[in-house]
Design a protein around this motif. Structure first.
Motif, PDB file in Angstrom:
ATOM      1  N   ALA A  74      -0.160  30.964   6.354  1.00  0.00           N
ATOM      2  CA  ALA A  74      -0.401  30.756   4.917  1.00  0.00           C
ATOM      3  C   ALA A  74      -1.239  29.508   4.735  1.00  0.00           C
ATOM      4  N   ASP A  75      -1.957  29.435   3.616  1.00  0.00           N
ATOM      5  CA  ASP A  75      -2.825  28.278   3.410  1.00  0.00           C
ATOM      6  C   ASP A  75      -2.668  27.704   2.008  1.00  0.00           C
ATOM      7  N   ASP A  76      -3.089  26.464   1.877  1.00  0.00           N
ATOM      8  CA  ASP A  76      -3.205  25.870   0.545  1.00  0.00           C
ATOM      9  C   ASP A  76      -4.431  24.962   0.589  1.00  0.00           C
ATOM     10  N   SER A  77      -5.172  24.936  -0.501  1.00  0.00           N
ATOM     11  CA  SER A  77      -6.421  24.173  -0.464  1.00  0.00           C
ATOM     12  C   SER A  77      -6.789  23.661  -1.837  1.00  0.00           C
ATOM     13  N   GLY A  78      -7.753  22.763  -1.868  1.00  0.00           N
ATOM     14  CA  GLY A  78      -8.187  22.238  -3.156  1.00  0.00           C
ATOM     15  C   GLY A  78      -9.242  21.167  -3.000  1.00  0.00           C
ATOM     16  N   TYR A  91      -3.494  20.674  -7.586  1.00  0.00           N
ATOM     17  CA  TYR A  91      -3.486  21.452  -8.844  1.00  0.00           C
ATOM     18  C   TYR A  91      -4.838  22.127  -9.095  1.00  0.00           C
ATOM     19  N   SER A  92      -5.686  22.223  -8.067  1.00  0.00           N
ATOM     20  CA  SER A  92      -7.057  22.717  -8.245  1.00  0.00           C
ATOM     21  C   SER A  92      -7.127  24.080  -8.929  1.00  0.00           C
ATOM     22  N   ALA A  93      -6.232  24.997  -8.545  1.00  0.00           N
ATOM     23  CA  ALA A  93      -6.327  26.368  -9.071  1.00  0.00           C
ATOM     24  C   ALA A  93      -6.029  26.434 -10.568  1.00  0.00           C
ATOM     25  N   ARG A  94      -5.207  25.527 -11.056  1.00  0.00           N
ATOM     26  CA  ARG A  94      -4.812  25.603 -12.465  1.00  0.00           C
ATOM     27  C   ARG A  94      -5.136  24.305 -13.210  1.00  0.00           C
ATOM     28  N   THR A 138     -13.786  15.532  -1.557  1.00  0.00           N
ATOM     29  CA  THR A 138     -13.410  16.188  -0.301  1.00  0.00           C
ATOM     30  C   THR A 138     -12.692  17.489  -0.607  1.00  0.00           C
ATOM     31  N   PHE A 139     -13.126  18.554   0.024  1.00  0.00           N
ATOM     32  CA  PHE A 139     -12.340  19.788   0.007  1.00  0.00           C
ATOM     33  C   PHE A 139     -11.324  19.699   1.136  1.00  0.00           C
ATOM     34  N   VAL A 140     -10.096  20.079   0.861  1.00  0.00           N
ATOM     35  CA  VAL A 140      -9.039  20.023   1.873  1.00  0.00           C
ATOM     36  C   VAL A 140      -8.375  21.402   1.996  1.00  0.00           C
ATOM     37  N   PHE A 176     -16.744  30.693  -4.836  1.00  0.00           N
ATOM     38  CA  PHE A 176     -15.708  30.761  -5.872  1.00  0.00           C
ATOM     39  C   PHE A 176     -15.277  29.335  -6.201  1.00  0.00           C
ATOM     40  N   GLY A 177     -14.313  29.213  -7.090  1.00  0.00           N
ATOM     41  CA  GLY A 177     -13.720  27.907  -7.403  1.00  0.00           C
ATOM     42  C   GLY A 177     -14.767  26.867  -7.775  1.00  0.00           C
ATOM     43  N   TYR A 178     -14.734  25.746  -7.089  1.00  0.00           N
ATOM     44  CA  TYR A 178     -15.609  24.606  -7.401  1.00  0.00           C
ATOM     45  C   TYR A 178     -16.906  24.605  -6.574  1.00  0.00           C
ATOM     46  N   ASP A 179     -17.223  25.701  -5.910  1.00  0.00           N
ATOM     47  CA  ASP A 179     -18.401  25.742  -5.029  1.00  0.00           C
ATOM     48  C   ASP A 179     -19.686  25.310  -5.735  1.00  0.00           C
ATOM     49  N   GLU A 198     -22.987  30.631   5.965  1.00  0.00           N
ATOM     50  CA  GLU A 198     -23.332  29.207   6.107  1.00  0.00           C
ATOM     51  C   GLU A 198     -22.131  28.351   5.727  1.00  0.00           C
ATOM     52  N   LYS A 199     -21.535  28.676   4.582  1.00  0.00           N
ATOM     53  CA  LYS A 199     -20.364  27.921   4.119  1.00  0.00           C
ATOM     54  C   LYS A 199     -19.232  28.021   5.141  1.00  0.00           C
ATOM     55  N   ASN A 200     -19.019  29.227   5.656  1.00  0.00           N
ATOM     56  CA  ASN A 200     -17.896  29.422   6.573  1.00  0.00           C
ATOM     57  C   ASN A 200     -18.038  28.656   7.886  1.00  0.00           C
ATOM     58  N   SER A 203     -16.820  24.946   6.527  1.00  0.00           N
ATOM     59  CA  SER A 203     -15.777  24.785   5.496  1.00  0.00           C
ATOM     60  C   SER A 203     -14.485  24.133   6.007  1.00  0.00           C
ATOM     61  N   HIS A 204     -13.790  23.509   5.084  1.00  0.00           N
ATOM     62  CA  HIS A 204     -12.479  22.906   5.335  1.00  0.00           C
ATOM     63  C   HIS A 204     -11.502  23.945   5.897  1.00  0.00           C
ATOM     64  N   ARG A 205     -11.572  25.162   5.325  1.00  0.00           N
ATOM     65  CA  ARG A 205     -10.650  26.222   5.767  1.00  0.00           C
ATOM     66  C   ARG A 205     -10.947  26.612   7.207  1.00  0.00           C
ATOM     67  N   ARG A 206     -12.230  26.717   7.513  1.00  0.00           N
ATOM     68  CA  ARG A 206     -12.655  27.071   8.864  1.00  0.00           C
ATOM     69  C   ARG A 206     -12.091  26.071   9.891  1.00  0.00           C
TER      70      ARG A 206
HETATM   71  P1  IMP Z   1      -5.452  28.167  -3.150  1.00  0.00           P
HETATM   72  O1  IMP Z   1      -5.532  27.493  -1.836  1.00  0.00           O
HETATM   73  O2  IMP Z   1      -5.736  29.637  -3.048  1.00  0.00           O
HETATM   74  O3  IMP Z   1      -4.227  27.815  -3.908  1.00  0.00           O
HETATM   75  O4  IMP Z   1      -6.703  27.641  -4.004  1.00  0.00           O
HETATM   76  C1  IMP Z   1      -6.736  26.415  -4.595  1.00  0.00           C
HETATM   77  C2  IMP Z   1      -7.931  26.227  -5.475  1.00  0.00           C
HETATM   78  O5  IMP Z   1      -8.760  25.237  -4.885  1.00  0.00           O
HETATM   79  C3  IMP Z   1      -8.847  27.436  -5.693  1.00  0.00           C
HETATM   80  O6  IMP Z   1      -8.454  28.208  -6.780  1.00  0.00           O
HETATM   81  C4  IMP Z   1     -10.185  26.774  -5.950  1.00  0.00           C
HETATM   82  O7  IMP Z   1     -10.256  26.400  -7.295  1.00  0.00           O
HETATM   83  C5  IMP Z   1     -10.105  25.516  -5.095  1.00  0.00           C
HETATM   84  N1  IMP Z   1     -10.728  25.760  -3.778  1.00  0.00           N
HETATM   85  C6  IMP Z   1     -10.127  25.812  -2.570  1.00  0.00           C
HETATM   86  N2  IMP Z   1     -11.012  26.055  -1.592  1.00  0.00           N
HETATM   87  C7  IMP Z   1     -12.212  26.161  -2.210  1.00  0.00           C
HETATM   88  C8  IMP Z   1     -13.535  26.445  -1.726  1.00  0.00           C
HETATM   89  O8  IMP Z   1     -13.787  26.682  -0.542  1.00  0.00           O
HETATM   90  N3  IMP Z   1     -14.480  26.463  -2.678  1.00  0.00           N
HETATM   91  C9  IMP Z   1     -14.268  26.242  -3.984  1.00  0.00           C
HETATM   92  N4  IMP Z   1     -13.071  26.008  -4.491  1.00  0.00           N
HETATM   93  C10 IMP Z   1     -12.036  25.968  -3.606  1.00  0.00           C
END
Ligand code: IMP
Length: 219
Positions: A74-78, A91-94, A138-140, A176-179, A198-200, A203-206
């Motif tokens: 599972a992951d969490d990011s922001g 709180y990035s998603a909301r 920073t994206f985490v 998506f999100g804040y890209d 390119e992003k992948n 990326s922080h997730r990668r």
């Molecule tokens: P979650 O990890 O799915 O809860 O996402 C958290 C939120 O962080 C997302 O809804 C986006 O708003 C933001 N976020 C996380 N990773 C990225 C990214 O790679 N690009 C842009 N926004 C991101």
């Protein structure tokens, strides 16, 4: 022949699932697992790592007794913006519903998902309130693995970061999100102007997923 390690992907996001499956191509990945559908997990941790672990533990429990060896991922990011003391962070998603720029005593907002556009507008509004047009950010991403190998329970956390600059004019339609407002360090384009491949690569997730993969390969 050694059996492949089983990984249940604890995410219903199609883009994330695809990225995870690419990185873990040598593993036995299970996506869109029926037993996770409709599972409500309260993400009440205080860090990306805590929230990722809360999700992974809940999904692992949902697998039930007969799960055998294997891991839930599972992951969490922001996004953490320097000039905003690390907000929106976990709180990035909301964020549109929680940002100080949007909250007044007379209009308490419900805590639920906001649109990407609303979230971006909040971050830009807060930058402008500080009379600035950009900030280091920073994206985490945190990845939690919860599972069992030869009957031994294991929990593992990894973290990946992507440094860059948040700007106040969104550019690009990808991602998506804040890209659209994030320019990675060493680049001039926003993530929204980059192709997914390119992003992948950066990326922080990668980064967090690669570390998780190395851990599983070391078992
Ligand atoms: P979650 O990890 O799915 O809860 O996402 C958290 C939120 O962080 C997302 O809804 C986006 O708003 C933001 N976020 C996380 N990773 C990225 C990214 O790679 N690009 C842009 N926004 C991101």
């Amino acid at each position: 022949m050694q059996e492949k390690i089983k990984i249940w992907i604890g995410s219903s996001n199609a883009g994330k699932t695809q990225e995870i499956q690419q990185i873990f191509s040598g593993f036995d990945t299970i996506a869109n697992f029926e037993g996770f559908r409709g599972l409500e997990v309260e993400e009440n941790g205080e860090s990306f790592e805590e929230n990722a672990l809360i999700k992974a533990r809940a999904f692992y429990r949902a697998l039930g007794e007969g799960r055998g060896d294997g891991f839930v991922l599972a992951d969490d990011s922001g996004l953490c913006v320097g000039a905003l003391a690390g907000r929106p962070g976990i709180y990035s998603a909301r964020y549109a519903y929680l940002s100080p720029a949007n909250i007044s005593k007379d209009s308490p907002k419900p805590i639920q998902n906001a649109s990407d556009k609303e979230n971006i507008a909040c971050v830009i509004k807060e930058l402008h309130q500080k009379s600035i047009h950009s900030s280091a950010a920073t994206f985490v991403a945190a990845i939690a693995l919860v599972g069992c190998v030869k009957g031994k329970y294991i929990e593992k956390l990894t973290r990946g970061e992507l440094e860059g600059l948040v700007v106040d004019t969104p550019r690009g339609q990808n991602g998506f999100g804040y890209d659209g407002i994030f320019v990675p360090l060493g680049f001039e384009r926003t993530l929204g102007e980059m192709e997914a491949f390119e992003k992948n690569q950066i990326s922080h997730r990668r980064k967090a997923l690669q570390e998780a993969k190395l851990f599983l390969q070391s078992l």
